[in-house]
Design an enzyme around this catalytic site. Structure first.
Site, PDB file in Angstrom:
ATOM      1  N   ALA A 111       6.998  10.648   4.979  1.00  0.00           N
ATOM      2  CA  ALA A 111       5.964  11.207   5.857  1.00  0.00           C
ATOM      3  C   ALA A 111       4.906  11.803   4.939  1.00  0.00           C
ATOM      4  CB  ALA A 111       6.550  12.269   6.781  1.00  0.00           C
ATOM      5  N   ILE A 112       4.209  10.903   4.219  1.00  0.00           N
ATOM      6  CA  ILE A 112       3.206  11.359   3.241  1.00  0.00           C
ATOM      7  C   ILE A 112       1.982  11.894   3.994  1.00  0.00           C
ATOM      8  CG2 ILE A 112       1.813  10.674   1.229  1.00  0.00           C
ATOM      9  CD1 ILE A 112       4.830  10.349   0.716  1.00  0.00           C
ATOM     10  N   CYS A 161      -2.655   4.890  12.377  1.00  0.00           N
ATOM     11  CA  CYS A 161      -3.125   6.275  12.461  1.00  0.00           C
ATOM     12  C   CYS A 161      -3.425   6.567  13.934  1.00  0.00           C
ATOM     13  CB  CYS A 161      -4.345   6.509  11.584  1.00  0.00           C
ATOM     14  SG  CYS A 161      -5.338   5.064  11.341  1.00  0.00           S
ATOM     15  N   LYS A 214      -3.233  -4.704   8.990  1.00  0.00           N
ATOM     16  CA  LYS A 214      -1.803  -4.379   8.814  1.00  0.00           C
ATOM     17  C   LYS A 214      -1.200  -3.932  10.139  1.00  0.00           C
ATOM     18  CE  LYS A 214       1.391  -2.048   5.793  1.00  0.00           C
ATOM     19  NZ  LYS A 214       1.550  -1.366   4.519  1.00  0.00           N
ATOM     20  N   GLY A 252       7.298  -2.737  -1.521  1.00  0.00           N
ATOM     21  CA  GLY A 252       6.957  -1.324  -1.407  1.00  0.00           C
ATOM     22  C   GLY A 252       8.039  -0.461  -2.021  1.00  0.00           C
ATOM     23  N   THR A 253       9.071  -0.182  -1.223  1.00  0.00           N
ATOM     24  CA  THR A 253      10.168   0.688  -1.669  1.00  0.00           C
ATOM     25  C   THR A 253      10.782   0.192  -2.991  1.00  0.00           C
ATOM     26  OG1 THR A 253      10.574   1.243   0.636  1.00  0.00           O
ATOM     27  CG2 THR A 253      12.377   1.671  -0.893  1.00  0.00           C
ATOM     28  N   ASN A 293      -5.329  -0.230   7.619  1.00  0.00           N
ATOM     29  CA  ASN A 293      -4.093   0.469   7.992  1.00  0.00           C
ATOM     30  C   ASN A 293      -4.351   1.168   9.320  1.00  0.00           C
ATOM     31  OD1 ASN A 293      -1.884   2.067   8.314  1.00  0.00           O
ATOM     32  ND2 ASN A 293      -2.186   3.290   6.455  1.00  0.00           N
ATOM     33  N   SER A 299       0.816  -1.214   0.000  1.00  0.00           N
ATOM     34  CA  SER A 299       0.000   0.000   0.000  1.00  0.00           C
ATOM     35  C   SER A 299       0.854   1.270   0.000  1.00  0.00           C
ATOM     36  CB  SER A 299      -0.894   0.006   1.244  1.00  0.00           C
ATOM     37  OG  SER A 299      -1.648   1.204   1.297  1.00  0.00           O
ATOM     38  N   THR A 317       5.978   0.833   8.217  1.00  0.00           N
ATOM     39  CA  THR A 317       7.309   1.435   8.379  1.00  0.00           C
ATOM     40  C   THR A 317       7.689   1.621   9.853  1.00  0.00           C
ATOM     41  OG1 THR A 317       6.240   3.569   8.169  1.00  0.00           O
ATOM     42  CG2 THR A 317       7.254   2.666   6.183  1.00  0.00           C
TER      43      THR A 317
HETATM   44  C1  LIG Z   1       6.137   6.366   0.110  1.00  0.00           C
HETATM   45  C2  LIG Z   1       5.424   5.345   0.947  1.00  0.00           C
HETATM   46  C3  LIG Z   1       4.062   5.473   1.180  1.00  0.00           C
HETATM   47  C4  LIG Z   1       3.376   4.529   1.955  1.00  0.00           C
HETATM   48  N1  LIG Z   1       2.037   4.658   2.142  1.00  0.00           N
HETATM   49  C5  LIG Z   1       1.356   3.702   2.838  1.00  0.00           C
HETATM   50  C6  LIG Z   1      -0.059   3.767   2.944  1.00  0.00           C
HETATM   51  O1  LIG Z   1      -0.733   4.643   2.402  1.00  0.00           O
HETATM   52  N2  LIG Z   1      -0.668   2.788   3.677  1.00  0.00           N
HETATM   53  C7  LIG Z   1       0.013   1.745   4.265  1.00  0.00           C
HETATM   54  O2  LIG Z   1      -0.603   0.872   4.895  1.00  0.00           O
HETATM   55  N3  LIG Z   1       1.364   1.661   4.151  1.00  0.00           N
HETATM   56  C8  LIG Z   1       2.040   2.598   3.450  1.00  0.00           C
HETATM   57  N4  LIG Z   1       3.404   2.497   3.297  1.00  0.00           N
HETATM   58  C9  LIG Z   1       4.112   1.353   3.931  1.00  0.00           C
HETATM   59  C10 LIG Z   1       4.333   0.217   2.931  1.00  0.00           C
HETATM   60  O3  LIG Z   1       3.109  -0.307   2.460  1.00  0.00           O
HETATM   61  C11 LIG Z   1       5.167  -0.922   3.565  1.00  0.00           C
HETATM   62  O4  LIG Z   1       4.452  -1.462   4.656  1.00  0.00           O
HETATM   63  C12 LIG Z   1       6.530  -0.462   4.075  1.00  0.00           C
HETATM   64  O5  LIG Z   1       7.077   0.517   3.221  1.00  0.00           O
HETATM   65  C13 LIG Z   1       7.541  -1.609   4.209  1.00  0.00           C
HETATM   66  O6  LIG Z   1       7.781  -2.233   2.965  1.00  0.00           O
HETATM   67  P1  LIG Z   1       9.024  -1.847   2.006  1.00  0.00           P
HETATM   68  O7  LIG Z   1      10.251  -1.844   2.849  1.00  0.00           O
HETATM   69  O8  LIG Z   1       9.003  -2.907   0.924  1.00  0.00           O
HETATM   70  O9  LIG Z   1       8.727  -0.486   1.452  1.00  0.00           O
HETATM   71  C14 LIG Z   1       4.098   3.430   2.524  1.00  0.00           C
HETATM   72  C15 LIG Z   1       5.473   3.311   2.286  1.00  0.00           C
HETATM   73  C16 LIG Z   1       6.128   4.231   1.514  1.00  0.00           C
HETATM   74  C17 LIG Z   1       7.608   4.039   1.256  1.00  0.00           C
END
Ligand SMILES: Cc1cc2nc3c(=O)[nH]c(=O)nc-3n(C[C@H](O)[C@H](O)[C@H](O)COP(=O)(O)O)c2cc1C
Length: 303
Positions: free
Chosen positions: A70-71, A130, A164, A264-265, A127, A21, A192
């Site tokens: 920090a979106i 929050c 999550k 994700g990343t 999620n 996500s 994160t």
């Molecule tokens: C830019 C960005 C935006 C994210 N936005 C969300 C989000 O809207 N909702 C959510 O549950 N997780 C969000 N995440 C967390 C990711 O879904 C994921 O749980 C986390 O980044 C770990 O995975 P990764 O290391 O493969 O990125 C976001 C992560 C990143 C990097």
């Protein structure tokens, strides 16, 4: 040909690789960059009842082996999601998991109820990272609050519910068990890790929000350990994530107990990462003569 299909409760995926996500928008932006139909599922960016404009910039800072973001849950809100984003997602032809957030159980339930009336949605991901209204910290840090959110959502929907988990807790298995007890069909982990970075010239934080969430390879060993702990603590299936960049990473999570994995990343570095991992898993299963990915889930050889 090895069998790559996996189940998350009643939800069947053709293969175990999904996008995390918030890192793949609502699919359409990536249509020319990644073979969407090949994915196990698309998990959307989190939506809330009302549109949110998110945190002040800068919202992203690079780190060693990862990134801080920090979106602030920027999203167009439920109505716009339904009218403008869902029609495209429905056409992709793979399971669509809609990520939802609210600051009370009632708001989660309202979103779940509204989305349940629509076609084309396979599951909801909660999620819960929050703020916990009226209390310090996040909903995802409070076992009681998680229990109440999952209960409220389960009452409002018949869709598969995936909760999550946040890694920013003392004992992630307590939160996982609370979500399971409330009826969650599956768990996603991890979100994160809290973090920050400073520009030493200005002595200002690099993120407009001061703190953010760390993701990418830097968090992989910790995320993997949490998946292993939760796998041993609950019976429901897990989607593992945190720093998965290639096939080797994905296999580690599956061996530690994840039924599916999310990238994700990795999507920011290589939008085809998920497709490459699906091919890599197929090759690994052929080479090791394992007929079904299901045999690999939780198969960690501890001696
Ligand atoms: C830019 C960005 C935006 C994210 N936005 C969300 C989000 O809207 N909702 C959510 O549950 N997780 C969000 N995440 C967390 C990711 O879904 C994921 O749980 C986390 O980044 C770990 O995975 P990764 O290391 O493969 O990125 C976001 C992560 C990143 C990097």
């Amino acid at each position: 040909m090895p069998d790559l299909s996996v189940s998350l409760g009643r939800l069947k995926l053709a293969n175990p690789v999904v996008v995390a996500s918030g890192t793949f928008g609502y699919g359409e932006d990536y249509k020319d960059l990644a073979p969407l139909k090949k994915l196990g599922a698309i998990v959307t960016k989190t939506i809330t009842l009302k549109a949110r404009s998110g945190n002040p910039p800068p919202r992203i800072a690079e780190t060693y082996q990862g990134m801080l973001n920090a979106i602030g849950l920027e999203n167009p809100g439920l109505e716009v999601f339904i009218c403008e984003k869902l029609p495209y997602l429905e056409k992709v032809g793979i399971p669509i998991v809609v990520s939802i957030a609210g600051d009370t159980p009632a708001k989660f339930a309202e979103l779940a109820g509204a989305l349940s009336k629509l076609k084309g949605i396979a599951a909801l991901e909660l999620n819960a990272s929050c703020p916990n209204l009226g209390k310090k910290g996040l909903i995802a840090q409070d076992a009681r609050a998680i229990y109440q959110v999952v209960k409220a959502v389960k009452r409002a929907t018949k869709l598969t519910v995936i909760t999550k988990l946040s890694p920013n807790v003392t004992d992630i298995t307590r939160i996982a068990k609370a979500a399971e007890a409330a009826g969650s069909d599956a768990l996603s982990l991890v979100n994160t890790f809290f973090g920050m970075a400073v520009d030493v010239k200005t002595r200002r934080p690099k993120l407009g929000n001061i703190t953010g969430g760390l993701s990418g390879p830097a968090i992989k060993p910790q995320a993997l350990w949490m998946v292993r702990q939760v796998f041993q603590a609950v019976k429901i299936p897990l989607i593992g994530m945190g720093g998965i960049m290639d096939t080797q990473d994905a296999l580690e999570f599956i061996i530690c107990g994840a039924s599916a994995v999310a990238c994700g990343t990795a999507n920011f570095v290589n939008p085809r990462a998920t497709a490459d991992i699906i091919e890599g898993i197929k090759k690994y299963l052929k080479e090791t003569r394992i007929k079904s990915i299901k045999k690999l889930i939780g198969s960690l050889n501890e001696r």
